[in-house]
Write an enzyme that holds these catalytic residues in place. Structure first.
Site, short mmCIF file in Angstrom:
data_model
loop_
_atom_site.label_atom_id
_atom_site.label_comp_id
_atom_site.label_asym_id
_atom_site.label_seq_id
_atom_site.Cartn_x
_atom_site.Cartn_y
_atom_site.Cartn_z
N ARG A 45 0.80 -1.16 0.07
CA ARG A 45 -0.25 0.20 0.06
C ARG A 45 1.01 1.32 -0.07
NH1 ARG A 45 2.86 1.99 3.52
NH2 ARG A 45 1.24 3.52 3.58
N GLY A 46 0.23 2.33 -0.39
CA GLY A 46 1.06 3.63 -0.52
C GLY A 46 1.05 3.98 -1.90
N ALA A 47 0.72 5.33 -2.28
CA ALA A 47 0.53 5.69 -3.44
C ALA A 47 1.77 5.43 -4.66
CB ALA A 47 0.01 7.38 -3.54
N ARG A 79 -7.83 -0.10 -6.59
CA ARG A 79 -8.16 0.94 -5.39
C ARG A 79 -8.50 2.29 -6.17
NH1 ARG A 79 -4.03 1.09 -0.48
NH2 ARG A 79 -5.95 2.20 0.41
N GLN A 177 -1.39 2.06 9.96
CA GLN A 177 -0.11 2.37 9.35
C GLN A 177 1.04 3.09 10.18
OE1 GLN A 177 -3.29 2.78 8.02
NE2 GLN A 177 -3.37 2.44 5.88
N ASP A 218 -1.99 11.10 -1.94
CA ASP A 218 -2.50 9.96 -2.57
C ASP A 218 -2.83 10.49 -4.05
OD1 ASP A 218 -2.83 8.72 0.02
OD2 ASP A 218 -2.63 7.22 -1.24
N ASN A 228 -5.22 12.34 1.24
CA ASN A 228 -4.48 11.71 1.79
C ASN A 228 -5.25 10.69 2.68
OD1 ASN A 228 -1.60 10.99 2.20
ND2 ASN A 228 -1.94 11.84 4.26
N LYS A 229 -4.53 9.82 3.65
CA LYS A 229 -5.11 9.08 4.51
C LYS A 229 -6.09 9.65 5.40
CE LYS A 229 -4.83 5.66 4.58
NZ LYS A 229 -5.87 4.72 3.85
C1 LIG Z 1 3.67 7.88 -0.02
S1 LIG Z 1 2.03 7.91 -0.11
C2 LIG Z 1 1.40 6.99 1.31
C3 LIG Z 1 0.08 7.37 1.39
O1 LIG Z 1 -1.01 6.18 1.19
C4 LIG Z 1 -1.43 5.98 2.18
O2 LIG Z 1 -2.55 5.11 2.10
P1 LIG Z 1 -2.81 3.49 2.07
O3 LIG Z 1 -1.91 3.31 3.35
O4 LIG Z 1 -4.36 3.32 2.37
O5 LIG Z 1 -2.37 3.05 0.61
C5 LIG Z 1 -1.52 7.23 2.80
O6 LIG Z 1 -2.65 7.69 2.40
C6 LIG Z 1 -0.31 7.68 2.68
O7 LIG Z 1 -0.04 9.21 3.11
#
Ligand SMILES: CSC[C@H]1O[C@H](OP(=O)(O)O)[C@H](O)[C@@H]1O
Length: 331
Positions: A45-47, A79, A177, A218, A228-229
């Site tokens: 996960r993570g953009a 996603r 996270q 994101d 973002n989250k």
């Molecule tokens: C460097 S982008 C990370 C970004 O992605 C995370 O979401 P997820 O864990 O649901 O993929 C979160 O928004 C982070 O800031």
């Protein structure tokens, strides 16, 4: 440093982030369906990381002689919010249509994103002062990008440059996270970090214990609206109220110059992520939950956006200038 995404010519190995911090194990993807599963279930996960993983999903379709358009559609539907996913998939689809190697394009994307995240750290660390306590949200680290991170790259490079910083990672309910991933990454590298419950952030700001907030993103629209989250918007409001600088760190691959707010789908995930903790139900049977995975922060709450091309104000004219001379398609 952790290697969350490893391409091994006939397979893709991903650190299974669902198992951290107690187990460091790899999830092996042998075809694009495995990669789609890994993205949807947040193995990875993570953009930027999901963009790179999706690119390798297309690469697996190529080496397995599978239908590339089918692979593209499946991966695209994993996603909806992080624009990096679509940016990376479209680069791979374009390479395929031009008769180029998808494998090589995916490797290029990973290399570029790692380099970009390094630059974000080198540039961004300048906004960090010796002695700062920095609050960060979710995980915008190597685990979210392949190497260095975005917000955590700024933190890493400030630490590497000898600045005495302390990090506060909020746990980031419901997938935690911050507690499970950011604390793991920073502790793994000896960077001082403490975990707080999400609802403590305001109190620590009120006590003057937070000097800066640095988060990832994101998707960033041309007017600076930042997705973002979930919980980021609340932190931005609190930071504004307490006059604390609030920075977003993100590569150009997180910008979306084409979409308006109406076009952006904010992911809603399974409500069981809220109703359960470690398989124990914490919400009464029959009571449903709301589980938006992201929120949006308006530009006026953001002090600056740290990119690989410099630190800008979240203003349209500065965002457009980032892309001057670059042929760029976000979607
Ligand atoms: C460097 S982008 C990370 C970004 O992605 C995370 O979401 P997820 O864990 O649901 O993929 C979160 O928004 C982070 O800031």
């Amino acid at each position: 440093m952790l290697e969350p995404i490893v391409w091994e010519e006939d397979r893709l190995s991903l650190i299974d982030q669902r198992k951290l911090p107690n187990k460091l194990e790899y999830f092996i993807c042998k075809d694009y369906r495995d990669v789609a599963y890994a993205i949807k279930e947040m193995v990875v996960r993570g953009a930027p990381a999901i963009g790179i993983a999706a690119a390798y999903g297309m690469a697996l379709a190529e080496i397995n002689n599978e239908n590339i358009e089918e692979a593209y559609k499946t991966l695209k539907n994993t996603r909806p919010t992080a624009v990096n996913l679509f940016w990376a998939l479209n680069r791979c689809l374009k390479a395929y249509k031009e008769g180029k190697s998808i494998v090589e394009e995916a490797k290029r994307i990973q290399r570029e994103e790692e380099e970009v995240c390094k630059r974000i750290g080198e540039i961004g660390e300048k906004i960090v002062d010796d002695g700062d306590t920095i609050l960060t949200h979710c995980n915008a680290g190597a685990l979210a990008t392949s190497k260095y991170g975005t917000a955590l790259s700024v933190i890493r490079f400030a630490h590497y440059s000898g600045k005495r910083i302390r990090v506060i990672a909020d746990e980031t309910r419901p997938r935690l996270q911050g507690a499970k991933l950011t604390a793991f990454e920073l502790n793994y590298e000896g960077i001082p970090v403490k975990v707080i419950v999400d609802s403590s952030a305001g109190f620590l700001m009120q006590r003057g214990e937070i000097n800066k907030v640095i988060v990832g993103a994101d998707r960033i629209l041309r007017d600076g609206t930042t997705y973002n989250k979930i919980g980021t918007y609340s932190l931005a409001i609190l930071a504004k109220y307490h006059n604390i600088p609030f920075y977003v760190a993100a590569p150009l691959s997180t910008f979306d110059l084409e979409s308006s707010e109406e076009d952006v789908k904010i992911e809603e995930r399974d409500e069981r992520e809220v109703a359960y903790i470690e398989n124990i139900r914490i919400v009464p049977e029959g009571v449903s939950c709301i589980n938006y995975a992201f929120d949006k922060t308006p530009a006026e709450l953001i002090t600056g956006i740290i990119t690989e091309k410099g630190i800008i104000k979240p203003k349209e004219e500065e965002i457009i200038k980032l892309f001057k001379g670059i042929k760029w398609k976000s979607q």
